[in-house]
Design a protein around this motif. Structure first.
Motif, PDB file in Angstrom:
ATOM      1  N   GLU A  71      59.037  48.526 -13.227  1.00 52.70           N
ATOM      2  CA  GLU A  71      60.240  48.657 -12.397  1.00 52.70           C
ATOM      3  C   GLU A  71      60.967  49.956 -12.696  1.00 52.70           C
ATOM      4  OE1 GLU A  71      61.607  44.039 -11.576  1.00 52.70           O
ATOM      5  OE2 GLU A  71      62.053  44.961 -13.528  1.00 52.70           O
ATOM      6  N   LEU A 123      68.145  44.884  -9.804  1.00 52.94           N
ATOM      7  CA  LEU A 123      67.316  44.776 -11.003  1.00 52.94           C
ATOM      8  C   LEU A 123      68.015  43.877 -12.001  1.00 52.94           C
ATOM      9  CD1 LEU A 123      66.182  48.494 -11.458  1.00 52.94           C
ATOM     10  CD2 LEU A 123      64.753  46.573 -10.765  1.00 52.94           C
ATOM     11  N   PRO A 152      64.853  45.255 -17.090  1.00 50.81           N
ATOM     12  CA  PRO A 152      63.775  45.604 -16.155  1.00 50.81           C
ATOM     13  C   PRO A 152      62.485  45.940 -16.896  1.00 50.81           C
ATOM     14  CG  PRO A 152      65.333  47.419 -16.368  1.00 50.81           C
ATOM     15  CD  PRO A 152      65.925  46.253 -17.099  1.00 50.81           C
ATOM     16  N   TYR A 199      62.361  46.913  -4.210  1.00 53.86           N
ATOM     17  CA  TYR A 199      62.174  45.807  -5.159  1.00 53.86           C
ATOM     18  C   TYR A 199      62.147  44.453  -4.457  1.00 53.86           C
ATOM     19  CZ  TYR A 199      62.911  49.365  -8.662  1.00 53.86           C
ATOM     20  OH  TYR A 199      62.780  50.499  -9.443  1.00 53.86           O
TER      21      TYR A 199
END
Length: 480
Positions: free
Chosen positions: A339, A331, A335, A368
Motif C-alpha cells: 500500500e 488507509l 498500511p 485503494y
C-alpha cells in the motif's frame, strides 16, 4: 509574532524565549500549552529557553513565578506608586456606565480608593474584602515612545491599571515587565493592540529603575473586509486549522512572512515571493516591515502551498499525505508495504494538481478501492454517453493483449506501462472505432476511478496494474 521574534533572534545571534503567560486563570486551559508547543514545532519554530527545555531564568510559566512578582508589588506600594483598591465589580461597572452616559473624555478607574485605608473604604458602598492592587499612573506619564517599525508612536493616557488581582495572580501588565527584566529581554515584539499599554509598561520600568527594552509592534492581520481577524468568526485565525486543512508548514511560514514583510529582491532586481525561513532570517530587518494591517488572502496561500507541494520529493509528499488518508479512512493506521509503495506512485500522479494535502483523499481513494467494487459517482455514471458497452469491450480486448511484464511469454513483447496502455487504447478506440478522445476515454475513467475527473488515466491504469484494470473495466461493463 513568533516568526518575527525568531527571525530577529536568529539574525542577530540572540536567544528566543518561549514563556507561558498563564496568569489569567479564568481563561486558562490545561491543554493550551501542549497545543501551542505542538503547533510551533510543526511550523519549525524552536526556542532556546522555555518550559520544556529549561534555561538560566526558569521557571518559564508565569503561574510558577508568583514569588517573583509579589516583592515588586510590595516595593511599588511602599514607594507610593501603587495602592489597594477594594471596589466591587458592580461598582466598577456602574462607574463605566456613568462615564459612557456622560460621554466623558476621561474614562477608566476613578481613583475612589486612592489614599484611603481599609477601614475608611469599608465604611463606604461598593466594598470588597479582597482588594486588588492598582498602579498609580501620574498625570504627566510619557505617552510617546520609539518603535522600531513605526518610529515615534503616541498612545492614549492610561488609567490606574490593576497589577495584582484579588486571586494573588499578577496581571499581564506587571508580569511581562518583571519577567522581561528578569530574563534579559532586549526587544519586545508584539501586536499593535498593545500600543495603548506601552506607556504603563514603560512607567513600570522607570519606577523600578530598570533598563527599558526596544519596542516593536507588529500590524494586526485583517480579513478581506479589513476587519480584525477573530477566532470566533474566522477559522483561519487558528493555526491548527491550517494543519487540519493540509497546508505545508513551510508554505504557511512563507505566507506569514509575506504578510508583514516584502518579497526577496534578487540580484537582478526582480522580486521572489517563494522563499525559505532561512532566507527570511538572512536578510531580516524590522525596518522592512509594513506597519499597515495585511489582508489574509487564502487564495495567495493556496498558490504558495501548491508551489511548495510541487517542490517536494515524491516520497516526502507520500509520507505527508499518509496522516490525511488515515484520518479519512482510505488507509489504516498500519498500511502494508504494498500500500505504501502504491501511495508513492499515486503521489507522483497527483502532485501537479494538489493545492492542499487534504485534497488528496478523493484522488487517492479509488486506488485503494476493491477492483470489483469501485464506487461510481452518480454524476460520472450519468455522464456516460454513446456505446459504452462497446467501448469497454474494445478496451478490454486491447488491454488483454498487453502482458504484465517482459517475462510474460504468452502475450506480445510489449510490457505493461502507461505508454503501452495509451498506444493500445488509442489504436483500438480512436483509430479503429473512430471515436473522439472525450467519448472514448470517459467510460474508462469512470471504471478506473469512479469519478468524472481523476488523475491521468493511462498512468492510473499503470499503477493499478493489469489485473486490477481489467477487473474494473469488466465490473463497470457488467453493471450497465
Amino acid at each position: 509574532m513568533s516568526l518575527f521574534n525568531l527571525g530577529f533572534a536568529r539574525h542577530t545571534g540572540g536567544r528566543f524565549v518561549l514563556r507561558i503567560e498563564d496568569t489569567d486563570r479564568a481563561r486558562y486551559r490545561a491543554d493550551s500549552e501542549a497545543q501551542l508547543g505542538d503547533t510551533l514545532r510543526w511550523l519549525g519554530i524552536t526556542w532556546d529557553e522555555g518550559p520544556d527545555v529549561g534555561g538560566p531564568y526558569a521557571p518559564y510559566r508565569q503561574s510558577e513565578r508568583l514569588d517573583t512578582y509579589r516583592p515588586v508589588v510590595e516595593r511599588l506600594l511602599e514607594q507610593g506608586d501603587a495602592y489597594y483598591c477594594w471596589c466591587t465589580p458592580e461598582r466598577l461597572a456602574q462607574v463605566r456606565e456613568e462615564q459612557a452616559k456622560a460621554k466623558s473624555s476621561v474614562v477608566g478607574y476613578d481613583r475612589f480608593c486612592l489614599g484611603k485605608t481599609r477601614e475608611e473604604r469599608e465604611a463606604e458602598p461598593g466594598f470588597s474584602g479582597t482588594p486588588v492592587v492598582r498602579l498609580k499612573v501620574p498625570d504627566d506619564v510619557e505617552l510617546t515612545f520609539p518603535d522600531l517599525i513605526r518610529g515615534p508612536v503616541s498612545a492614549p493616557p492610561p488609567d490606574d491599571q490593576v497589577i495584582l488581582k484579588a486571586d494573588g495572580f499578577p496581571t499581564y501588565h506587571l508580569a511581562v515587565v518583571v519577567d522581561d527584566h528578569e530574563m534579559g529581554i532586549t526587544h519586545v515584539v508584539r501586536g499593535e493592540e498593545w500600543i495603548s499599554s506601552t506607556p504603563k509598561h514603560r512607567l513600570l520600568y522607570r519606577l523600578l529603575g530598570w533598563p527599558e527594552p526596544a519596542w516593536v509592534h507588529m500590524p494586526l492581520l485583517r480579513n478581506t473586509d479589513h476587519s480584525k481577524i477573530s477566532k470566533r468568526k474566522n477559522p483561519a485565525a487558528r493555526l491548527t486549522w491550517f494543519r487540519e486543512e493540509g497546508y505545508l508548514p513551510e508554505a504557511l511560514v512563507n505566507f506569514l512572512c509575506l504578510l508583514g514583510y516584502p518579497p526577496i529582491i534578487e540580484p537582478d532586481g526582480t522580486e521572489r515571493e517563494v522563499f525559505s525561513f532561512e532566507e527570511f532570517v538572512q536578510g531580516f530587518d524590522f525596518a522592512k516591515v509594513n506597519p499597515a494591517g495585511p489582508i489574509v488572502n487564502l487564495a495567495k496561500l493556496d498558490h504558495l502551498n501548491g508551489v511548495h507541494i510541487r517542490a517536494l520529493e515524491v516520497r516526502d509528499l507520500a509520507s505527508r499525505l499518509l496522516p490525511f488518508l488515515e484520518r479519512d479512512g482510505v488507509l489504516s493506521g498500519n498500511p502494508s508495504l504494498g500500500e505504501l509503495a502504491r501511495l508513492t506512485r499515486v503521489a507522483e500522479l497527483i502532485q501537479p494538481r494538489l493545492v492542499k494535502l487534504a485534497d488528496a483523499t478523493p484522488l487517492v481513494a479509488p486506488f485503494y478501492a476493491p477492483d470489483d467494487a469501485v464506487p461510481i459517482a452518480d454524476d460520472a455514471r450519468a455522464g456516460l454517453k454513446g456505446d459504452v458497452a462497446g467501448i469497454l469491450d474494445a478496451a478490454v480486448a486491447a488491454l488483454e493483449a498487453i502482458p504484465l511484464d517482459d517475462g510474460d511469454l504468452l502475450a506480445s513483447t510489449t510490457p505493461w506501462n502507461h505508454e503501452a496502455i495509451e498506444a493500445a487504447l488509442r489504436a483500438a478506440l480512436l483509430d479503429e472505432m473512430g471515436l473522439k478522445p472525450r467519448v472514448a476515454f470517459a467510460p474508462l475513467r469512470t471504471a478506473i476511478s469512479g469519478q468524472r475527473v481523476s488523475p491521468p488515466l493511462f498512468e492510473s491504469m499503470d499503477v493499478i496494474g493489469r489485473h486490477g484494470t481489467l477487473t474494473r473495466l469488466k465490473s463497470l461493463r457488467a453493471s450497465l
